[in-house]
Design an enzyme around this catalytic site. Structure first.
Site, PDB file in Angstrom:
ATOM      1  N   HIS A  61       0.665  -0.947   0.080  1.00 44.65           N
ATOM      2  CA  HIS A  61       0.074  -0.193   0.304  1.00 44.65           C
ATOM      3  C   HIS A  61       0.833   0.809   0.116  1.00 44.65           C
ATOM      4  O   HIS A  61       2.023   0.869   0.077  1.00 44.65           O
ATOM      5  CB  HIS A  61      -1.462  -0.097   1.291  1.00 44.65           C
ATOM      6  CG  HIS A  61      -0.124   0.070   2.198  1.00 44.65           C
ATOM      7  ND1 HIS A  61       0.192  -1.197   3.357  1.00 44.65           N
ATOM      8  CD2 HIS A  61      -0.434   0.613   3.904  1.00 44.65           C
ATOM      9  CE1 HIS A  61       1.219  -0.932   3.816  1.00 44.65           C
ATOM     10  NE2 HIS A  61       0.396   0.287   4.677  1.00 44.65           N
ATOM     11  N   GLY A  62       0.122   2.141  -0.321  1.00 43.61           N
ATOM     12  CA  GLY A  62       0.379   3.425  -0.186  1.00 43.61           C
ATOM     13  C   GLY A  62       1.458   4.278   0.395  1.00 43.61           C
ATOM     14  O   GLY A  62       0.943   3.732   2.022  1.00 43.61           O
TER      15      GLY A  62
END
Length: 143
Positions: A61-62
């Site tokens: 995920h970012g």
């Protein structure tokens, strides 16, 4: 947790964790969940803190700064039968299932929590890793 079947990929193979993370990011872009700028933030997030969660799963995920790149909450599920190493040669951390996620606001925390609870039982991870169809995987999360 809404699962889009077009974001579930079976029998993938990656040489590196970076390749695996980029693949998850590209699925999220293709699904209209994030802009392409989210992908470098996914790689950066793994550099800062490994996205390997144990029990043969990784949740790419970012970064928090990349939240502006999230268009709508989404999850990509990628089966990697041969596994991909998120650790080092001396300390391997092999993931056979990847959950690429992007969440609006705090929804990414809810996604991580739901995935973690489901995958805390390694038998559930094995079911996903051994699934033969996209529908089979989608059905695990439709409850």
């Amino acid at each position: 947790m809404e699962i889009q079947k077009n974001l579930i990929k079976l029998n993938q193979n990656f040489q590196t964790k970076e390749e695996a993370i980029e693949f998850c990011g590209e699925l999220l872009v293709a699904g209209g969940h994030v802009t392409p700028d989210y992908i470098p933030a996914m790689l950066q997030r793994n550099e800062e803190l490994s996205v390997y969660m144990g029990n043969f799963i990784a949740i790419p995920h970012g970064t928090d700064a990349a939240k502006k790149e999230v268009l709508k909450t989404g999850i990509a599920i990628v089966q990697v039968p041969r596994g991909v190493n998120f650790g080092t040669e001396k300390d391997p951390k092999v993931a056979t299932v990847l959950f690429g996620i992007a969440g609006i606001g705090n929804e990414h925390l809810e996604l991580i929590q739901k995935i973690s609870i489901f995958c805390a039982d390694v038998d559930n991870v094995v079911k996903i890793a051994d699934a033969q169809t996209v529908e089979e995987i989608a059905n695990f999360f439709e409850n």
